[in-house]
Design a protein around this motif. Sequence first.
Motif, mmCIF file in Angstrom:
data_model
loop_
_atom_site.group_PDB
_atom_site.id
_atom_site.type_symbol
_atom_site.label_atom_id
_atom_site.label_comp_id
_atom_site.label_asym_id
_atom_site.label_seq_id
_atom_site.Cartn_x
_atom_site.Cartn_y
_atom_site.Cartn_z
ATOM 1 N N MET A 73 0.903 -1.164 0.068
ATOM 2 C CA MET A 73 0.112 0.152 -0.051
ATOM 3 C C MET A 73 0.679 1.153 0.137
ATOM 4 O O MET A 73 0.493 2.165 -0.506
ATOM 5 C CB MET A 73 -0.900 0.028 1.196
ATOM 6 C CG MET A 73 -2.174 0.842 1.250
ATOM 7 S SD MET A 73 -3.365 0.813 0.011
ATOM 8 C CE MET A 73 -4.449 -0.369 0.483
ATOM 9 N N PRO A 74 2.256 1.303 0.511
ATOM 10 C CA PRO A 74 2.686 2.463 0.555
ATOM 11 C C PRO A 74 3.212 3.157 -0.875
ATOM 12 O O PRO A 74 3.171 4.293 -1.252
ATOM 13 C CB PRO A 74 4.165 2.232 1.282
ATOM 14 C CG PRO A 74 3.971 0.789 2.103
ATOM 15 C CD PRO A 74 2.740 0.248 1.601
ATOM 16 N N GLU A 75 3.268 2.019 -1.641
ATOM 17 C CA GLU A 75 3.685 2.380 -2.979
ATOM 18 C C GLU A 75 2.312 3.143 -3.802
ATOM 19 O O GLU A 75 2.547 4.311 -4.562
ATOM 20 C CB GLU A 75 3.850 1.201 -4.170
ATOM 21 C CG GLU A 75 4.239 1.688 -5.283
ATOM 22 C CD GLU A 75 4.603 0.600 -6.269
ATOM 23 O OE1 GLU A 75 4.491 0.623 -7.557
ATOM 24 O OE2 GLU A 75 4.845 -0.757 -5.739
ATOM 25 N N GLU A 91 -3.968 6.353 4.848
ATOM 26 C CA GLU A 91 -4.642 4.945 4.642
ATOM 27 C C GLU A 91 -5.210 4.599 6.039
ATOM 28 O O GLU A 91 -4.393 4.486 6.782
ATOM 29 C CB GLU A 91 -3.742 4.176 3.779
ATOM 30 C CG GLU A 91 -4.013 2.615 3.802
ATOM 31 C CD GLU A 91 -4.094 1.526 4.623
ATOM 32 O OE1 GLU A 91 -5.164 0.776 4.771
ATOM 33 O OE2 GLU A 91 -3.292 1.607 5.203
ATOM 34 N N VAL A 92 -6.371 4.253 6.098
ATOM 35 C CA VAL A 92 -7.298 3.845 7.072
ATOM 36 C C VAL A 92 -8.051 2.540 6.886
ATOM 37 O O VAL A 92 -8.984 2.701 5.748
ATOM 38 C CB VAL A 92 -8.049 4.994 7.747
ATOM 39 C CG1 VAL A 92 -8.934 4.388 8.812
ATOM 40 C CG2 VAL A 92 -7.194 5.980 8.109
ATOM 41 N N GLU A 93 -7.685 1.476 7.259
ATOM 42 C CA GLU A 93 -8.493 0.177 7.177
ATOM 43 C C GLU A 93 -8.633 0.127 5.595
ATOM 44 O O GLU A 93 -9.824 -0.412 5.168
ATOM 45 C CB GLU A 93 -9.861 0.340 7.942
ATOM 46 C CG GLU A 93 -9.855 0.399 9.409
ATOM 47 C CD GLU A 93 -11.055 0.321 9.898
ATOM 48 O OE1 GLU A 93 -12.018 0.282 9.372
ATOM 49 O OE2 GLU A 93 -10.886 0.672 11.149
ATOM 50 N N GLY A 94 -7.808 0.058 4.952
ATOM 51 C CA GLY A 94 -7.642 -0.290 3.467
ATOM 52 C C GLY A 94 -8.251 0.834 2.615
ATOM 53 O O GLY A 94 -8.446 0.558 1.468
ATOM 54 N N THR A 95 -8.838 2.026 3.035
ATOM 55 C CA THR A 95 -9.275 3.003 2.181
ATOM 56 C C THR A 95 -8.221 4.113 2.196
ATOM 57 O O THR A 95 -7.711 4.679 3.125
ATOM 58 C CB THR A 95 -10.679 3.640 2.918
ATOM 59 O OG1 THR A 95 -11.511 2.534 2.881
ATOM 60 C CG2 THR A 95 -11.154 4.691 2.017
ATOM 61 N N VAL A 104 -9.119 0.463 -5.874
ATOM 62 C CA VAL A 104 -8.725 0.957 -4.563
ATOM 63 C C VAL A 104 -9.803 1.852 -3.960
ATOM 64 O O VAL A 104 -10.336 2.598 -4.615
ATOM 65 C CB VAL A 104 -7.451 1.757 -4.700
ATOM 66 C CG1 VAL A 104 -6.998 2.055 -3.423
ATOM 67 C CG2 VAL A 104 -6.095 0.893 -5.414
ATOM 68 N N ASP A 105 -10.250 1.579 -2.840
ATOM 69 C CA ASP A 105 -11.171 2.311 -1.938
ATOM 70 C C ASP A 105 -10.642 3.622 -1.891
ATOM 71 O O ASP A 105 -9.594 3.976 -1.215
ATOM 72 C CB ASP A 105 -11.828 1.721 -1.023
ATOM 73 C CG ASP A 105 -12.985 2.522 -0.333
ATOM 74 O OD1 ASP A 105 -13.603 3.031 -1.156
ATOM 75 O OD2 ASP A 105 -13.439 2.003 0.852
#
Length: 150
Positions: free
Chosen positions: A1-3, A29-33, A73-74
């Motif tokens: 996710m950092p990318e 980024e919070v819980e995949g969003t 991506v959400d």
Amino acid sequence: MPEKIETLQNLTTELIEKLAMPAKVSVTEVEGTLGVSLDGENLGILIGYHGETLASLQTWLALALYNKYGEWVDLRLDISGYASEREARLREIATNACDRARFLDKAIDLPPMPPFERRLIHTVIGTMPGMKSESAGEGYERHIVVSVVK
């Protein structure tokens, strides 16, 4: 996710620079969003009429990430706090509609709204016992009908 966060930061910064709108861009980024926040002065034009431009920019950013990574991506875009204030207002509208439907014991029609707002209303009403919601109408006239489960 950092990318993806770095890519989103760069995409948003580049877009804002091309639009010649000075704004501070932050991505979290919070819980995949992934959340993108733009702060600055005179950003109303990026929000647009009833948030339509904001929704379009959010869709554009999500599509740009999809084209790069091949997966959805959400993503949530907030400009000067407009989206978070609107979400709070929509939650209030859903709660009030449920209260009115219970009190009057009849279905309540909400005004037409875009799909992402209707989805939030449906989600909020779905958590309320004894209440149901459904969409009615077509196109720009699509709206939500709130009623008591009988």
